[in-house]
Design a protein around this motif. Structure first.
Motif, PDB file in Angstrom:
ATOM      1  N   UNK A  57       1.006  -0.760  -0.062  1.00  0.00           N
ATOM      2  CA  UNK A  57      -0.313   0.713   0.292  1.00  0.00           C
ATOM      3  C   UNK A  57       1.326   0.959  -0.012  1.00  0.00           C
ATOM      4  N   UNK A  58       0.936   1.922  -0.554  1.00  0.00           N
ATOM      5  CA  UNK A  58       1.503   3.359  -1.095  1.00  0.00           C
ATOM      6  C   UNK A  58       0.600   4.542  -0.442  1.00  0.00           C
ATOM      7  N   UNK A  59       0.799   4.942   0.250  1.00  0.00           N
ATOM      8  CA  UNK A  59      -0.197   6.267   0.808  1.00  0.00           C
ATOM      9  C   UNK A  59       1.245   7.631   1.246  1.00  0.00           C
ATOM     10  N   UNK A  60       0.186   8.403   1.139  1.00  0.00           N
ATOM     11  CA  UNK A  60       0.335  10.623   0.938  1.00  0.00           C
ATOM     12  C   UNK A  60      -0.062  10.809   1.617  1.00  0.00           C
ATOM     13  N   UNK A  66       6.538  13.195  -1.090  1.00  0.00           N
ATOM     14  CA  UNK A  66       7.018  11.483  -1.236  1.00  0.00           C
ATOM     15  C   UNK A  66       5.837  10.744  -0.483  1.00  0.00           C
ATOM     16  N   UNK A  67       5.952   9.174  -0.853  1.00  0.00           N
ATOM     17  CA  UNK A  67       4.498   8.315  -0.350  1.00  0.00           C
ATOM     18  C   UNK A  67       5.217   7.860   0.161  1.00  0.00           C
ATOM     19  N   UNK A  68       4.403   7.051   0.853  1.00  0.00           N
ATOM     20  CA  UNK A  68       5.316   5.967   2.363  1.00  0.00           C
ATOM     21  C   UNK A  68       5.009   4.393   1.534  1.00  0.00           C
ATOM     22  N   UNK A  69       5.689   3.307   2.047  1.00  0.00           N
ATOM     23  CA  UNK A  69       5.514   2.124   1.473  1.00  0.00           C
ATOM     24  C   UNK A  69       5.274   1.523   2.654  1.00  0.00           C
TER      25      UNK A  69
END
Length: 147
Positions: A57-60, A66-69
């Protein structure tokens, strides 16, 4: 060629090119350049954007570029156990440093997921199996240099 045929071909080409650009943005802009959420990572904020791809899951978060994984995580206490299906834009996320638990706040309720644990509360696995892997997680956590 008729004008309608030219229009159809042009629209098809534009649609295909748009898909390629969008896939390139997802693949190289988000999936390849996201920061993994690991034990040492503290995180706090409201979800501004989210995507899922191959179990991650990729969230901003709001006010971040930037995005977090997030590794695949499930909590079978919820109607949507997979974190990618559970999370919504506008959810508030919180993860403390040196913790494997991601808290989700939504509508004055608090939910949690163990990052990377897809067997949490699973009824399909034996209690011994689940306990073994929870103990392994604790051993990994205790051996960590996280301070």
């Amino acid at each position: 060629m008729k004008r309608s045929e030219i229009l159809i071909i042009s629209m098809t080409f534009i649609g295909f090119a748009s898909l390629l650009v969008w896939f390139g943005h997802l693949s190289f802009g988000i999936f390849q350049n996201s920061k993994p959420i690991i034990l040492e990572t503290p995180i706090t904020g409201v979800i501004n954007d989210l995507n899922q791809y191959k179990g991650f899951t990729y969230i901003q978060l709001e006010h971040e570029n930037e995005y977090w994984k997030i590794d695949g995580s499930k909590n079978y206490d919820y109607s949507e156990p997979f974190i990618a299906d559970f999370l919504l834009k506008g959810d508030f996320l919180e993860k403390n440093k040196c913790s494997d638990t991601l808290f989700v706040k939504r509508d004055n309720q608090k939910f949690h997921f163990l990052i990377g644990d897809v067997l949490y509360n699973s009824k399909t696995r034996s209690k011994e199996f689940i306990e073994y892997w929870r103990n392994q997680r604790r051993i990994i956590t205790e051996k960590s240099d996280c301070k």
